[in-house]
Write a protein that holds these residues in place. Structure first.
Motif, PDB file in Angstrom:
ATOM      1  N   HIS A   1      -1.471 -14.790  13.609  1.00 12.35           N
ATOM      2  CA  HIS A   1      -2.949 -15.327  12.478  1.00 12.35           C
ATOM      3  C   HIS A   1      -3.916 -16.403  13.136  1.00 12.35           C
ATOM      4  O   HIS A   1      -2.903 -17.221  12.408  1.00 12.35           O
ATOM      5  CB  HIS A   1      -2.842 -15.046  11.307  1.00 12.35           C
TER       6      HIS A   1
ATOM      7  N   SER B   1      -7.246 -15.653   2.209  1.00 13.02           N
ATOM      8  CA  SER B   1      -7.296 -15.110   4.268  1.00 13.02           C
ATOM      9  C   SER B   1      -6.624 -14.594   4.339  1.00 13.02           C
ATOM     10  O   SER B   1      -6.226 -13.094   5.051  1.00 13.02           O
ATOM     11  CB  SER B   1      -7.953 -15.916   5.173  1.00 13.02           C
TER      12      SER B   1
ATOM     13  N   GLY C   1       0.979  -0.919  -0.117  1.00 18.15           N
ATOM     14  CA  GLY C   1       0.111  -0.139   0.002  1.00 18.15           C
ATOM     15  C   GLY C   1       0.913   1.129  -0.054  1.00 18.15           C
ATOM     16  O   GLY C   1       0.270   2.203   0.392  1.00 18.15           O
TER      17      GLY C   1
ATOM     18  N   GLU D   1      -6.562 -11.192   2.378  1.00 21.06           N
ATOM     19  CA  GLU D   1      -7.126  -9.934   2.681  1.00 21.06           C
ATOM     20  C   GLU D   1      -7.301  -8.912   3.906  1.00 21.06           C
ATOM     21  O   GLU D   1      -7.235  -7.878   3.965  1.00 21.06           O
ATOM     22  CB  GLU D   1      -8.461 -10.595   2.847  1.00 21.06           C
ATOM     23  N   ASP D   2      -5.834  -9.829   5.218  1.00 20.39           N
ATOM     24  CA  ASP D   2      -6.169  -8.995   5.744  1.00 20.39           C
ATOM     25  C   ASP D   2      -4.613  -8.514   5.900  1.00 20.39           C
ATOM     26  O   ASP D   2      -5.072  -7.776   7.123  1.00 20.39           O
ATOM     27  CB  ASP D   2      -5.453 -10.518   7.095  1.00 20.39           C
ATOM     28  N   ARG D   3      -3.989  -8.657   5.245  1.00 18.34           N
ATOM     29  CA  ARG D   3      -2.903  -7.495   5.441  1.00 18.34           C
ATOM     30  C   ARG D   3      -3.297  -6.612   4.332  1.00 18.34           C
ATOM     31  O   ARG D   3      -2.652  -5.505   4.683  1.00 18.34           O
ATOM     32  CB  ARG D   3      -1.607  -8.624   3.916  1.00 18.34           C
ATOM     33  N   GLU D   4      -3.304  -6.632   3.777  1.00 14.49           N
ATOM     34  CA  GLU D   4      -4.331  -5.322   2.471  1.00 14.49           C
ATOM     35  C   GLU D   4      -5.515  -4.522   3.944  1.00 14.49           C
ATOM     36  O   GLU D   4      -5.082  -3.311   3.488  1.00 14.49           O
ATOM     37  CB  GLU D   4      -4.882  -5.970   1.512  1.00 14.49           C
ATOM     38  N   SER D   5      -6.422  -4.948   4.303  1.00 12.99           N
ATOM     39  CA  SER D   5      -6.976  -4.054   5.396  1.00 12.99           C
ATOM     40  C   SER D   5      -6.180  -3.402   6.053  1.00 12.99           C
ATOM     41  O   SER D   5      -6.555  -2.460   6.459  1.00 12.99           O
ATOM     42  CB  SER D   5      -8.061  -4.982   5.601  1.00 12.99           C
ATOM     43  N   GLU D   6      -5.269  -4.381   6.259  1.00 13.41           N
ATOM     44  CA  GLU D   6      -4.506  -3.275   7.690  1.00 13.41           C
ATOM     45  C   GLU D   6      -3.327  -2.497   6.931  1.00 13.41           C
ATOM     46  O   GLU D   6      -2.163  -2.095   8.278  1.00 13.41           O
ATOM     47  CB  GLU D   6      -4.415  -4.724   9.044  1.00 13.41           C
ATOM     48  N   GLU D   7      -2.938  -2.945   5.766  1.00 11.61           N
ATOM     49  CA  GLU D   7      -1.726  -1.880   5.321  1.00 11.61           C
ATOM     50  C   GLU D   7      -1.408  -2.809   5.598  1.00 11.61           C
ATOM     51  O   GLU D   7       0.778  -1.966   6.174  1.00 11.61           O
ATOM     52  CB  GLU D   7      -1.698  -0.932   6.052  1.00 11.61           C
TER      53      GLU D   7
END
Length: 357
Positions: free
Chosen positions: A296, A276, A80, A279-285
């Protein structure tokens, strides 16, 4: 006696031949001149394209430098960030330039399969084998890759290959017995045909392995790890006394593609589990700490956490990046790539070339 009419005829033929020769020479000279002009134009265009592409490298280095300055001590690299945004096509005086930066530590470093002492590194070898299995290739060709990189000249592993194999090919050549400079070297290794290379090359890189710096963001039993002391997974079924510490580059779990995330554990993660993580990596930068990744739900209970101690060759920041710059002119095109190392804010160009990395 030759009559005057015959003499005139001979003179006319001679004049015609002379005229034909002069015309031929003139055409040849003009053609060569046009070729020389064109060649000079191509050289000038190529040089201009190279300089424009080199300018893209300077832009990328500034972006990477700014990334460090903006971090303010929090050394975390994720997709990001600004460095992962490709430079859109820009018009510059009859030319179009584009550029992008790729994190090479999100990939598997093939040179990390062998330690500085010349021994296979089990955790790295097993990940590479799982990557081959992911694409339904024979995992045993990993042995030939290890033999290609290790300094020994004798085959010491079941499916290895050394000079005796390569010298029997036409044309013959020898095993490198040294770290790879470019991932394209894989095409020379036994078992790595075009199909294997095409499938795996997007997930592999060839980086230096020996470093004298400490990377405080490697994942191990604590938040302090040393990049020169990657310990093999103690829970691996294939761990043995021949496995030595790796000085290879750790994989950045914040930039690794889905396929790489899947092969980090043994057995490999399912596609759903890896998605999964993404997704969590991208949502939390990105994962902001080692423990955040290890805790995790997908990772808990795998061999990464069951090992209990040691370094698993993972990180949340990166040192090595690939810079690609392209300049398109009316009569030329230049694609320049540079591998750079960012160490404590200092940027060093390790290699630079034209074409594909």
């Amino acid at each position: 006696m030759i009559s005057l009419r015959q003499q005139a005829g001979v003179a006319l033929i001679t004049a015609l031949i002379f005229t034909a020769l002069v015309t031929t020479f003139a055409v040849a000279i003009a053609s060569q001149q046009q070729i020389d002009i064109r060649r000079t134009g191509n050289i000038l265009s190529s040089d201009r394209g190279y300089l424009l592409a080199l300018g893209i490298e300077d832009w990328a280095r500034d972006v990477l430098q700014k990334d460090i300055e903006d971090a303010e001590g929090a050394s975390i690299d994720h997709l990001g960030e600004d460095w992962n945004v490709a430079l859109p096509p820009i018009q510059i005086e009859g030319a179009t330039v584009t550029g992008k930066i790729t994190d090479l530590q999100g990939l598997i470093n093939v040179n990390g399969l062998v330690s500085d002492s010349g021994q296979p590194v089990t955790v790295e070898v097993q990940r590479f084998r799982r990557l081959l299995e992911l694409f339904e290739f024979d995992p045993d060709i990993t042995d030939a890759l290890v033999d290609w990189i290790d300094p020994g000249t004798e085959v010491t592993i079941p499916s290895g290959a050394e000079d005796s194999y390569y010298l029997s090919k036409a044309p013959s050549y020898r095993a490198a017995n040294a770290p790879m400079i470019s991932i394209s070297e894989l095409r020379l290794v036994a078992g790595f045909d075009r199909e294997v290379y095409t499938a795996l090359s997007p997930f592999l890189t060839a980086l230096p392995t020996a470093t004298n710096t400490t990377n405080n963001n490697q994942i191990g039993s604590s938040d302090q790890g040393n990049s020169n002391n990657q310990q093999p997974n103690q829970n691996s079924a294939n761990a043995n006394n021949n496995t030595s510490n790796s000085s290879g580059t750790p994989i950045n779990i914040n930039t690794a593609p889905l396929e790489i995330l899947r092969v980090l554990t043994d057995p490999s993660l399912s596609e759903l589990e890896a998605e999964s993580l993404l997704e969590d990596r991208e949502s939390e930068e990105g994962f902001k700490s080692q423990t955040e990744f290890l805790e995790h739900a997908v990772i808990v209970g795998t061999n990464l956490t069951q090992a209990g101690a040691g370094n698993n060759g993972l990180a949340i920041s990166s040192e090595y990046f690939l810079i690609e710059g392209t300049a398109v002119l009316a009569d030329a095109q230049m694609h320049l790539f540079s591998v750079v190392r960012r160490d404590n804010g200092n940027l060093t160009v390790l290699m630079r070339g034209q074409g594909s990395y």
